[in-house]
Each structure stands twice: as structure tokens, then as C-alpha cells.
Design a protein around this motif. Structure first.
Motif, mmCIF file in Angstrom:
data_model
loop_
_atom_site.group_PDB
_atom_site.id
_atom_site.type_symbol
_atom_site.label_atom_id
_atom_site.label_comp_id
_atom_site.label_asym_id
_atom_site.label_seq_id
_atom_site.Cartn_x
_atom_site.Cartn_y
_atom_site.Cartn_z
ATOM 1 N N SER A 67 5.558 10.903 3.668
ATOM 2 C CA SER A 67 6.259 12.139 4.028
ATOM 3 C C SER A 67 6.100 13.245 2.987
ATOM 4 C CB SER A 67 7.737 11.870 4.291
ATOM 5 O OG SER A 67 8.370 11.452 3.105
ATOM 6 N N ARG A 68 5.888 12.880 1.749
ATOM 7 C CA ARG A 68 5.742 13.892 0.701
ATOM 8 C C ARG A 68 4.298 14.086 0.260
ATOM 9 N NH1 ARG A 68 10.796 11.491 -2.119
ATOM 10 N NH2 ARG A 68 12.413 12.522 -0.920
ATOM 11 N N ASN A 69 3.388 13.405 0.942
ATOM 12 C CA ASN A 69 1.980 13.527 0.596
ATOM 13 C C ASN A 69 1.522 14.955 0.887
ATOM 14 O OD1 ASN A 69 -0.997 13.468 1.129
ATOM 15 N ND2 ASN A 69 -0.719 11.349 0.472
ATOM 16 N N ARG A 70 0.838 15.561 -0.065
ATOM 17 C CA ARG A 70 0.434 16.961 0.072
ATOM 18 C C ARG A 70 -0.942 17.135 0.684
ATOM 19 N NH1 ARG A 70 1.259 19.103 -5.832
ATOM 20 N NH2 ARG A 70 0.155 17.169 -6.185
ATOM 21 N N TRP A 71 -1.684 16.020 0.879
ATOM 22 C CA TRP A 71 -3.055 16.128 1.334
ATOM 23 C C TRP A 71 -3.321 15.455 2.678
ATOM 24 C CZ3 TRP A 71 -1.919 15.073 -3.845
ATOM 25 C CH2 TRP A 71 -2.231 16.101 -4.726
ATOM 26 N N LEU A 72 -2.505 14.527 3.076
ATOM 27 C CA LEU A 72 -2.769 13.756 4.289
ATOM 28 C C LEU A 72 -2.880 14.661 5.514
ATOM 29 C CD1 LEU A 72 -3.079 10.825 5.374
ATOM 30 C CD2 LEU A 72 -0.667 10.981 6.009
ATOM 31 N N GLU A 100 7.678 15.589 10.885
ATOM 32 C CA GLU A 100 8.456 16.756 10.463
ATOM 33 C C GLU A 100 8.380 17.017 8.962
ATOM 34 O OE1 GLU A 100 12.276 15.775 12.024
ATOM 35 O OE2 GLU A 100 11.752 16.422 14.058
ATOM 36 N N SER A 101 8.133 15.993 8.166
ATOM 37 C CA SER A 101 8.229 16.170 6.715
ATOM 38 C C SER A 101 6.890 16.252 5.986
ATOM 39 C CB SER A 101 9.072 15.057 6.103
ATOM 40 O OG SER A 101 8.499 13.800 6.393
ATOM 41 N N CYS A 102 5.839 15.688 6.533
ATOM 42 C CA CYS A 102 4.520 15.751 5.871
ATOM 43 C C CYS A 102 3.847 17.048 6.307
ATOM 44 C CB CYS A 102 3.673 14.534 6.229
ATOM 45 S SG CYS A 102 2.086 14.510 5.357
ATOM 46 N N LEU A 103 3.944 18.057 5.479
ATOM 47 C CA LEU A 103 3.523 19.401 5.861
ATOM 48 C C LEU A 103 2.011 19.557 6.042
ATOM 49 C CD1 LEU A 103 5.960 21.449 3.612
ATOM 50 C CD2 LEU A 103 6.237 20.740 6.008
ATOM 51 N N SER A 104 1.226 18.686 5.449
ATOM 52 C CA SER A 104 -0.230 18.781 5.593
ATOM 53 C C SER A 104 -0.749 18.037 6.827
ATOM 54 C CB SER A 104 -0.909 18.215 4.344
ATOM 55 O OG SER A 104 -0.546 16.855 4.173
ATOM 56 N N LEU A 105 0.068 17.185 7.417
ATOM 57 C CA LEU A 105 -0.353 16.319 8.518
ATOM 58 C C LEU A 105 -0.721 17.131 9.766
ATOM 59 C CD1 LEU A 105 -0.674 13.287 9.162
ATOM 60 C CD2 LEU A 105 1.661 13.330 10.039
ATOM 61 N N LYS A 106 -1.896 16.816 10.319
ATOM 62 C CA LYS A 106 -2.386 17.508 11.524
ATOM 63 C C LYS A 106 -2.333 16.614 12.759
ATOM 64 C CE LYS A 106 -3.652 21.235 9.343
ATOM 65 N NZ LYS A 106 -2.534 22.116 9.089
ATOM 66 N N TYR A 107 -2.564 15.303 12.571
ATOM 67 C CA TYR A 107 -2.552 14.416 13.735
ATOM 68 C C TYR A 107 -2.193 12.984 13.350
ATOM 69 C CZ TYR A 107 -7.338 13.822 11.996
ATOM 70 O OH TYR A 107 -8.429 13.620 11.195
ATOM 71 N N LEU A 135 0.826 -1.210 0.000
ATOM 72 C CA LEU A 135 0.000 0.000 0.000
ATOM 73 C C LEU A 135 0.859 1.258 0.000
ATOM 74 C CD1 LEU A 135 -2.937 -0.644 2.479
ATOM 75 C CD2 LEU A 135 -3.091 -0.251 0.025
ATOM 76 N N SER A 136 1.964 1.212 0.710
ATOM 77 C CA SER A 136 2.846 2.374 0.808
ATOM 78 C C SER A 136 3.347 2.820 -0.549
ATOM 79 C CB SER A 136 4.036 2.075 1.725
ATOM 80 O OG SER A 136 3.593 1.928 3.045
ATOM 81 N N ALA A 137 3.617 1.869 -1.413
ATOM 82 C CA ALA A 137 4.079 2.216 -2.754
ATOM 83 C C ALA A 137 3.032 3.050 -3.489
ATOM 84 C CB ALA A 137 4.414 0.952 -3.542
ATOM 85 N N ALA A 138 1.758 2.696 -3.345
ATOM 86 C CA ALA A 138 0.689 3.444 -4.000
ATOM 87 C C ALA A 138 0.463 4.797 -3.316
ATOM 88 C CB ALA A 138 -0.598 2.634 -3.992
ATOM 89 N N LEU A 139 0.605 4.838 -2.001
ATOM 90 C CA LEU A 139 0.402 6.087 -1.261
ATOM 91 C C LEU A 139 1.508 7.104 -1.553
ATOM 92 C CD1 LEU A 139 -0.638 4.503 2.131
ATOM 93 C CD2 LEU A 139 -2.119 5.858 0.638
ATOM 94 N N CYS A 191 -1.785 10.877 -5.253
ATOM 95 C CA CYS A 191 -2.669 10.184 -4.311
ATOM 96 C C CYS A 191 -3.315 11.214 -3.375
ATOM 97 C CB CYS A 191 -1.884 9.151 -3.512
ATOM 98 S SG CYS A 191 -2.918 8.216 -2.368
ATOM 99 N N PRO A 192 -4.652 11.366 -3.437
ATOM 100 C CA PRO A 192 -5.324 12.438 -2.704
ATOM 101 C C PRO A 192 -5.808 12.080 -1.292
ATOM 102 C CG PRO A 192 -6.873 11.402 -4.160
ATOM 103 C CD PRO A 192 -5.561 10.678 -4.336
ATOM 104 N N ILE A 193 -5.343 10.997 -0.723
ATOM 105 C CA ILE A 193 -5.818 10.563 0.594
ATOM 106 C C ILE A 193 -5.551 11.633 1.650
ATOM 107 C CG2 ILE A 193 -5.463 8.875 2.459
ATOM 108 C CD1 ILE A 193 -6.992 7.713 0.133
ATOM 109 N N GLN A 194 -6.604 11.984 2.383
ATOM 110 C CA GLN A 194 -6.484 12.959 3.464
ATOM 111 C C GLN A 194 -6.554 12.292 4.833
ATOM 112 O OE1 GLN A 194 -9.462 15.997 2.901
ATOM 113 N NE2 GLN A 194 -8.610 16.619 0.949
ATOM 114 N N LYS A 195 -7.241 11.164 4.892
ATOM 115 C CA LYS A 195 -7.398 10.465 6.165
ATOM 116 C C LYS A 195 -7.204 8.976 5.900
ATOM 117 C CE LYS A 195 -10.610 10.410 10.055
ATOM 118 N NZ LYS A 195 -11.936 10.858 10.491
ATOM 119 N N LEU A 196 -6.214 8.396 6.586
ATOM 120 C CA LEU A 196 -5.885 6.992 6.407
ATOM 121 C C LEU A 196 -6.011 6.287 7.745
ATOM 122 C CD1 LEU A 196 -4.821 4.717 4.570
ATOM 123 C CD2 LEU A 196 -2.499 5.497 5.108
#
Length: 152
Positions: A87-92, A115-122, A53-57, A62-67
Motif C-alpha cells: 500500500s505504501r510502495n511508491r513504484w508498483l 485506494e492507498s497505493c498511489l502508483s498502482l495502475k492495474y 516476501l511481503s515483509a521485504a516488499l 523496494c523498487p518493484i514496479q511489476k509483481l
């Protein structure tokens, strides 16, 4: 799996999904551009399934916001792979990893993600196998990654 599918929330909780099911799920993640929430909690994807799954994410589109991956038998061996792929996902915004088997060895991976996923909130990491010191380290990550709340 059609690219024009408009499904935004896909909940497949408690369906006895295993590693084999991730073959189809990766195809969905690579073609669907409207899927925002993917819930796979209370299955048995395991480390091999999560690596697939990580390869696809990892795909930039990949627009996933909540996983949600609660209680899937995930171990430290997949923490780095998961962190690297997201870490590079722009929407999570939210990642749920409660009730897995993560230990203190996975803390550097979660630190990298915070530290690297800038969109991550929690990030939810409750009921894993962190020591008291590990839980304290995870909670202190909130100070270094100011925008991320980590629940342990």
C-alpha cells in the motif's frame, strides 16, 4: 544479491519454488535497488512464502514496479498482508494475482490496496474464487480508485 547488481527483470516462473525459497528472495529484495520486475508465477510459494516476501516488499526502498504471483496457491489469509505491504510502495504499477484461491473475503484488502497505493495502475485477479457479486464489487472499485483498473 550484491547491491550493485543491475538486473531489472527476474523471471522465476514454473520452477517449483516453495516457501523455503522466499528466504533468499527476501534478501535479494532488501539489497537490490535495480530490480523492477519480479515474476514468481506458477510456483508454490503459498501463504507463508507470500507473508515472508511481503515483509521485504514493504521496505520503502523496494523498487518493484511489476509483481507477478499468478498460480501460487495464495489464499485470503495473505491478501491483507500483501495489501498492507504494497500500500505504501511508491513504484508498483502492476500486480498479477491470477489463478490463486482468493474469495470475496479478500475484497476489503484489495480495496485498501487500490485506494492507498498511489502508483498502482492495474491488478489482475482473474480465475480466482470470487462470487459473481464479489466480481462486481471488485470491478466497482475502479470507480472509487479512479486510477486503478481491476481485471476479474
Amino acid at each position: 544479491m550484491k547491491p550493485d547488481c543491475k538486473i531489472q527483470n527476474l523471471r522465476l516462473n514454473s520452477n517449483r519454488l516453495t516457501t523455503l525459497c522466499t528466504l533468499e528472495l527476501t534478501r535479494v529484495l532488501s539489497t537490490n535497488r535495480s530490480l523492477r520486475r519480479l515474476s514468481l508465477s506458477y510456483n508454490r510459494l503459498g501463504t507463508p512464502g507470500l507473508k515472508r516476501l511481503s515483509a521485504a516488499l514493504k521496505a520503502p526502498a523496494c523498487p518493484i514496479q511489476k509483481l507477478e504471483l499468478d498460480d501460487n496457491g495464495l489464499r485470503d489469509a495473505c491478501a491483507e498482508e500483501l495489501a498492507s505491504s504494497l500500500s505504501r510502495n511508491r513504484w508498483l504499477k502492476g500486480l498479477y494475482l491470477n489463478r490463486n484461491c482468493f474469495t470475496d473475503r479478500s475484497i476489503p484488502a484489495f480495496q485498501h490496496l487500490a485506494e492507498s497505493c498511489l502508483s498502482l495502475k492495474y491488478i489482475w485477479l482473474c480465475r480466482n474464487q470470487f462470487s459473481a457479486e464479489g466480481q462486481s464489487k471488485l470491478q466497482s472499485l475502479e470507480e472509487s480508485a479512479h486510477r486503478v483498473t481491476i481485471f476479474v
